[in-house]
Design an enzyme around this catalytic site. Structure first.
Site, PDB file in Angstrom:
ATOM      1  N   ASN A 117       0.812  -1.216   0.000  1.00 14.87           N
ATOM      2  CA  ASN A 117       0.000   0.000   0.000  1.00 14.87           C
ATOM      3  C   ASN A 117       0.850   1.273   0.000  1.00 14.87           C
ATOM      4  OD1 ASN A 117      -1.998  -1.866   0.134  1.00 14.87           O
ATOM      5  ND2 ASN A 117      -2.684  -1.378   2.216  1.00 14.87           N
ATOM      6  N   THR A 162     -16.709  37.977 -31.064  1.00 13.04           N
ATOM      7  CA  THR A 162     -17.500  37.541 -29.914  1.00 13.04           C
ATOM      8  C   THR A 162     -18.734  36.883 -30.521  1.00 13.04           C
ATOM      9  OG1 THR A 162     -18.735  39.605 -29.744  1.00 13.04           O
ATOM     10  CG2 THR A 162     -16.726  39.446 -28.416  1.00 13.04           C
ATOM     11  N   HIS A 163     -19.232  35.849 -29.903  1.00 13.27           N
ATOM     12  CA  HIS A 163     -20.355  35.065 -30.459  1.00 13.27           C
ATOM     13  C   HIS A 163     -20.020  34.535 -31.852  1.00 13.27           C
ATOM     14  CE1 HIS A 163     -22.748  37.067 -27.273  1.00 13.27           C
ATOM     15  NE2 HIS A 163     -22.065  38.140 -27.645  1.00 13.27           N
ATOM     16  N   SER A 284      -8.719  12.962 -48.522  1.00 16.00           N
ATOM     17  CA  SER A 284      -9.926  12.144 -48.499  1.00 16.00           C
ATOM     18  C   SER A 284      -9.782  11.046 -49.538  1.00 16.00           C
ATOM     19  CB  SER A 284     -11.135  13.027 -48.828  1.00 16.00           C
ATOM     20  OG  SER A 284     -12.197  12.233 -49.328  1.00 16.00           O
ATOM     21  N   LYS A 290      -9.835  17.522 -51.174  1.00 12.29           N
ATOM     22  CA  LYS A 290      -9.812  17.716 -49.732  1.00 12.29           C
ATOM     23  C   LYS A 290      -8.419  17.701 -49.114  1.00 12.29           C
ATOM     24  CE  LYS A 290     -13.367  17.953 -47.276  1.00 12.29           C
ATOM     25  NZ  LYS A 290     -14.151  16.973 -46.782  1.00 12.29           N
ATOM     26  N   GLU A 297      -8.402  18.057 -35.371  1.00 10.44           N
ATOM     27  CA  GLU A 297      -9.651  17.353 -35.031  1.00 10.44           C
ATOM     28  C   GLU A 297      -9.402  16.257 -33.998  1.00 10.44           C
ATOM     29  OE1 GLU A 297     -12.300  16.709 -38.741  1.00 10.44           O
ATOM     30  OE2 GLU A 297     -10.275  17.067 -39.467  1.00 10.44           O
ATOM     31  N   TYR A 324      -6.562   2.206   2.728  1.00 12.83           N
ATOM     32  CA  TYR A 324      -6.422   1.662   1.372  1.00 12.83           C
ATOM     33  C   TYR A 324      -7.552   0.695   1.041  1.00 12.83           C
ATOM     34  CZ  TYR A 324      -4.818  -0.913  -2.676  1.00 12.83           C
ATOM     35  OH  TYR A 324      -4.748  -1.481  -3.913  1.00 12.83           O
ATOM     36  N   GLN A 329      -6.533   0.357  -7.258  1.00 14.30           N
ATOM     37  CA  GLN A 329      -5.790  -0.218  -8.374  1.00 14.30           C
ATOM     38  C   GLN A 329      -6.316   0.321  -9.706  1.00 14.30           C
ATOM     39  OE1 GLN A 329      -4.419  -4.347  -8.128  1.00 14.30           O
ATOM     40  NE2 GLN A 329      -5.687  -4.777  -9.922  1.00 14.30           N
ATOM     41  N   LYS A 332      -4.743   3.368 -12.183  1.00 17.05           N
ATOM     42  CA  LYS A 332      -3.597   3.316 -13.109  1.00 17.05           C
ATOM     43  C   LYS A 332      -3.972   3.560 -14.564  1.00 17.05           C
ATOM     44  CE  LYS A 332      -1.164   1.539  -9.625  1.00 17.05           C
ATOM     45  NZ  LYS A 332      -2.407   1.508  -8.827  1.00 17.05           N
TER      46      LYS A 332
HETATM   47  N1  ARG Z   1      -1.837  -3.470  -7.346  1.00 20.51           N
HETATM   48  C1  ARG Z   1      -2.243  -2.786  -6.174  1.00 20.51           C
HETATM   49  C2  ARG Z   1      -2.666  -1.346  -6.516  1.00 20.51           C
HETATM   50  O1  ARG Z   1      -2.438  -0.947  -7.592  1.00 20.51           O
HETATM   51  C3  ARG Z   1      -1.102  -2.728  -5.191  1.00 20.51           C
HETATM   52  C4  ARG Z   1      -1.532  -2.631  -3.772  1.00 20.51           C
HETATM   53  C5  ARG Z   1      -2.265  -3.831  -3.369  1.00 20.51           C
HETATM   54  N2  ARG Z   1      -2.435  -3.896  -1.936  1.00 20.51           N
HETATM   55  C6  ARG Z   1      -3.176  -4.815  -1.387  1.00 20.51           C
HETATM   56  N3  ARG Z   1      -3.219  -4.821  -0.100  1.00 20.51           N
HETATM   57  N4  ARG Z   1      -3.845  -5.703  -2.087  1.00 20.51           N
HETATM   58  O2  ARG Z   1      -3.242  -0.672  -5.739  1.00 20.51           O
END
Ligand code: ARG
Length: 472
Positions: A117, A162-163, A284, A290, A297, A324, A329, A332
């Site tokens: 953690n 403006t607008h 295009s 084009k 875009e 925690y 998780q 990520k």
């Molecule tokens: N892969 C977990 C995360 O991204 C790591 C921490 C996991 N901790 C646990 N007590 N299961 O958060």
């Protein structure tokens, strides 16, 4: 029933009598996306083991062998010779398991006084610290490209809107400098957030700290953190620093998206204000004429996912009790996607800017056609003692007349103008010209070329000192 594995293969398998269900293993693994934290994870572990040796929890030899083992693993990962296994769940346990395989018992001591953690919170902070610095550099590069273009167009006049209706004539450089202001604030936000990112969770362990007398200041110093976290519960659980990064990224993408919208309009046949370099456009498959502004875009489109990621992260966090929870998780993928999208957008956008050729004649023509100097005429009347409201009405009538006769304001004869207000004299043509209008807005922050030149020099100076500051 899905396949099972022997419980003893897990680093945490001790209290388990049944093996993990294969579905669960696939559902809970994070190695498929957190492997990219390997450098931060190894750096954090080396600092932790050095500190453990310093306080006598492991021997110096053990620390050395841990450090060597981790460096070897890093080299293997970089050479693409490391086999990540979902069986070991995440980046932390994959590396630790391999370390123990390689160096034996010393490897098993690395996790003393530490939990995944505080480990993962440390890794992600180290990762974001670097990503912050890269972001600032990328924004600065875009600013440089923008200021170089502005330099060429201090006296180029375009219609300000403006607008999305023609409002008043402005210097093109003044317009470009407006984008620079936004980007400059964006970098300030990343720098501000960096101080909150750069705090070290290690030592918080699972949530309550550890009974070992860790020297947190030493670990902190080894990892270049500003300070150790003050509260172990907070340090392992909150991801507000990461949400802040996502919010700052969203603001950059929002700015880029607005900018893109203008470039797309300006490149269209109806405006023809700019020509984007061939290398930054596509054609295009059916319409041979084009030339599409796809980069603009796509950047505009990609802002959607970055803003979406911010939403995902806020919702991810909002219902979690202390401390925690495994929910975290899920931080990520959105944050990595945010970083990748932000960085590639900034890179390609900055590369596209020098390829843009502005077409000043078309801009001027649009300003004249749109009666952009009407306010100047009203202000002229005010200087001749006409109350502003009356002046507004007089000019309204004049514009109406000019539209009917298909003329620009400066194409009306003095007699025609005088029929709307007899106080109008020959000098009115000075204010009806685009140059006259722009030159008259000469207060600080205004669009007069003399002021814009100063503003540009000032912007360059601020950028230069920001860039030397980052290099440190
Ligand atoms: N892969 C977990 C995360 O991204 C790591 C921490 C996991 N901790 C646990 N007590 N299961 O958060």
């Amino acid at each position: 029933m899905s396949d099972s594995k022997n419980s003893s293969s897990k680093l945490w398998g001790g209290r388990f009598t049944q093996a993990t269900d294969a579905l669960v293993e696939a559902f809970t693994e994070s190695i498929s996306f957190d492997a990219r934290l390997y450098r931060q994870d190894i750096r954090g572990s080396i600092a932790h083991s050095k500190m453990l040796a310093k306080i006598g929890v492991i021997t110096n030899d053990e620390a050395k062998s841990i450090e060597q083992g981790l460096s070897d693993i890093e080299a293997q990962i970089e050479a693409d010779q490391f086999e990540w296994s979902p069986e070991f769940e995440d980046v932390h346990m994959n590396i630790e398991a391999r370390l123990t395989q390689a160096i034996g018992d010393a490897g098993k001591k690395l996790h003393t006084g530490r939990s995944r953690n505080d480990q993962v919170a440390t890794d992600i902070r180290l990762y974001l610290r670097e990503a912050s610095d890269q972001t600032t550099e990328l924004i600065n590069a875009l600013q440089t490209a923008l200021l170089d273009q502005a330099d060429q167009h201090i006296k180029t006049i375009m219609p300000g809107y403006t607008h999305l209706q023609v409002a008043q004539p402005i210097s093109l450089a003044h317009h470009l400098l407006a984008w620079n202001e936004m980007l400059e604030r964006d970098t300030e936000r990343f720098e501000g957030a960096r101080t909150r990112i750069n705090v070290m969770p290690l030592g918080s362990a699972a949530l309550a700290g550890t009974s070992f007398a860790l020297d947190r200041d030493l670990t902190c110093e080894l990892l270049d953190f500003d300070r150790p976290s003050r509260n172990s519960l907070d340090a392992v659980s909150d991801r507000d620093f990461l949400i802040e990064f996502a919010a700052n990224a969203s603001l950059v993408m929002m700015h880029l998206s607005r900018f893109c919208e203008e470039l797309i309009l300006w490149a269209s046949e109806s405006y023809r204000f700019i020509e984007i370099g061939d290398a930054f456009c596509t054609g295009s498959s059916i319409m041979p004429q084009k030339k599409n502004p796809d980069i603009a875009e796509l950047v505009r489109g990609k802002s959607g996912r970055v803003i979406g990621n911010l939403q995902a992260l806020l919702v991810l966090m909002k219902s979690q009790p202390l401390a925690y929870n495994r929910d975290n998780q899920e931080d990520k993928e959105p944050i990595f996607d945010t970083i990748d999208t932000l960085h590639s957008s900034l890179q390609v956008f900055a590369a596209m800017i020098p390829s843009i050729r502005f077409l000043p004649e078309n801009m001027e023509y649009a300003a004249l056609k749109g009666y952009a100097t009407a306010t100047d005429l009203a202000e002229y009347l005010v200087r001749r003692e006409v109350p502003f409201r009356d002046a507004h009405a007089i000019v309204g009538g004049t514009v109406q007349y000019a539209i009917e006769h298909k003329k620009a304001l400066n194409e009306l004869s003095l007699d025609e103008l005088k029929s709307f207000g007899e106080m109008i004299e020959d000098d009115v043509y000075d204010v009806l010209s685009l140059e006259g209008s722009v030159n008259s807005r000469k207060h600080f922050g205004g669009t007069a070329p003399a002021r814009v030149a100063e503003a540009l020099a000032d912007a360059r100076q601020r950028l230069a000192s920001a860039m030397t500051l980052h290099k440190k």
